[in-house]
Design an enzyme around this catalytic site. Structure first.
Site, PDB file in Angstrom:
ATOM      1  N   ASP A  19       0.872  -1.168   0.000  1.00 28.62           N
ATOM      2  CA  ASP A  19       0.000   0.000   0.000  1.00 28.62           C
ATOM      3  C   ASP A  19       0.906   1.214   0.000  1.00 28.62           C
ATOM      4  OD1 ASP A  19      -2.604   1.048  -0.132  1.00 28.62           O
ATOM      5  OD2 ASP A  19      -2.417   1.752   1.922  1.00 28.62           O
ATOM      6  N   LYS A  34      14.475   5.141 -11.029  1.00 32.94           N
ATOM      7  CA  LYS A  34      13.419   5.312 -10.022  1.00 32.94           C
ATOM      8  C   LYS A  34      13.496   4.186  -8.984  1.00 32.94           C
ATOM      9  CE  LYS A  34       8.522   5.725  -9.130  1.00 32.94           C
ATOM     10  NZ  LYS A  34       7.158   5.483  -9.600  1.00 32.94           N
ATOM     11  N   GLY A  70       0.858   7.495 -11.840  1.00 35.13           N
ATOM     12  CA  GLY A  70       0.312   8.264 -10.724  1.00 35.13           C
ATOM     13  C   GLY A  70       0.802   9.707 -10.709  1.00 35.13           C
ATOM     14  N   TYR A  71       1.369  10.118  -9.584  1.00 29.32           N
ATOM     15  CA  TYR A  71       1.786  11.508  -9.391  1.00 29.32           C
ATOM     16  C   TYR A  71       3.200  11.783  -9.901  1.00 29.32           C
ATOM     17  CZ  TYR A  71      -2.285  11.413  -6.381  1.00 29.32           C
ATOM     18  OH  TYR A  71      -3.570  11.266  -5.911  1.00 29.32           O
TER      19      TYR A  71
END
Ligand code: IMP
Length: 198
Positions: free
Chosen positions: A72, A175, A154-155
């Protein structure tokens, strides 16, 4: 005897690919929830990343009898009191792009030095014999004023790293080397081998 495959409890292709890159070289074979369809979704209604990751790992382990890795993660923005946090995937019910736009709109009047944020990742492991363990990783950054780059998900187009590039402007390998998910996973690896092959 072949190793039992690890079930990675996600349907998020971006996440699955990031995890696979790190697990494959270690000979850990993974399968995703797609291999078990139809299988119910687990409601991520916990107040913490740990609670949600553990709930997913435990539920899918019980449903499939497999060792499970559940993750998560989310974005915590300081100027928003840690929001969107555990609600990162759904606080604006639409696309990643809409969520990025909503975030930029909320930070419209926030000065550069106050746009600090971090990605948080919690990985939970659950084994059919009842063992459970969690591992956390974070990545510090700041929210840019406009999206840049086409990588990641995503962001990432507005998540500026210390180098000044956004997480969507670096390669997947770059990353993974610094990311919250990469850190949590590297912390989980020794235990993971025991979970998959007790
Ligand atoms: P989850 O599936 O509930 O863990 O949702 C995580 C959400 O947090 C994603 O859908 C993204 O919105 C955000 N997020 C987590 N990790 C990353 C990342 O590495 N890059 C971009 N967004 C992320």
């Amino acid at each position: 005897m072949p190793q039992p495959k690890l079930l990675v409890a996600t349907r998020n292709q971006g996440k699955l690919e990031e995890l696979q890159v790190l697990l494959q070289p270690r000979g850990i074979e993974v399968m995703s929830l797609d291999a078990f369809d139809p299988i119910p979704d687990v409601e991520e209604d916990g107040e913490t990343f740990v609670a949600n990751a553990l709930k997913k790992a435990r539920t899918y382990c019980n449903l499939t009898g497999r060792p499970v890795l559940a993750e998560d993660s989310g974005l915590a923005v300081d100027a928003l009191g840690g929001a969107p946090g555990v609600h990162s995937a759904r606080w604006v019910p639409a696309t990643d792009r809409d969520r990025v736009e909503a975030l930029l709109a909320r930070l419209k009047d926030v000065a550069s030095e106050q746009r600090t944020a971090r990605y948080v990742s919690v990985i939970a492991l659950a084994a059919p014999d009842g063992r459970e363990q969690t591992f956390q990783g974070t990545l510090e950054g700041r929210i840019a004023t406009a999206p840049r780059g086409t990588g990641g998900f995503g962001y990432d187009p507005v998540f500026e790293l210390s180098s000044g590039r956004t997480a969507a402007e670096v390669t997947r390998e770059e990353k993974n080397a610094i990311s919250h998910r990469g850190k949590a996973l590297r912390r989980a690896l020794a235990a993971l081998e025991q979970f998959v092959n007790p």
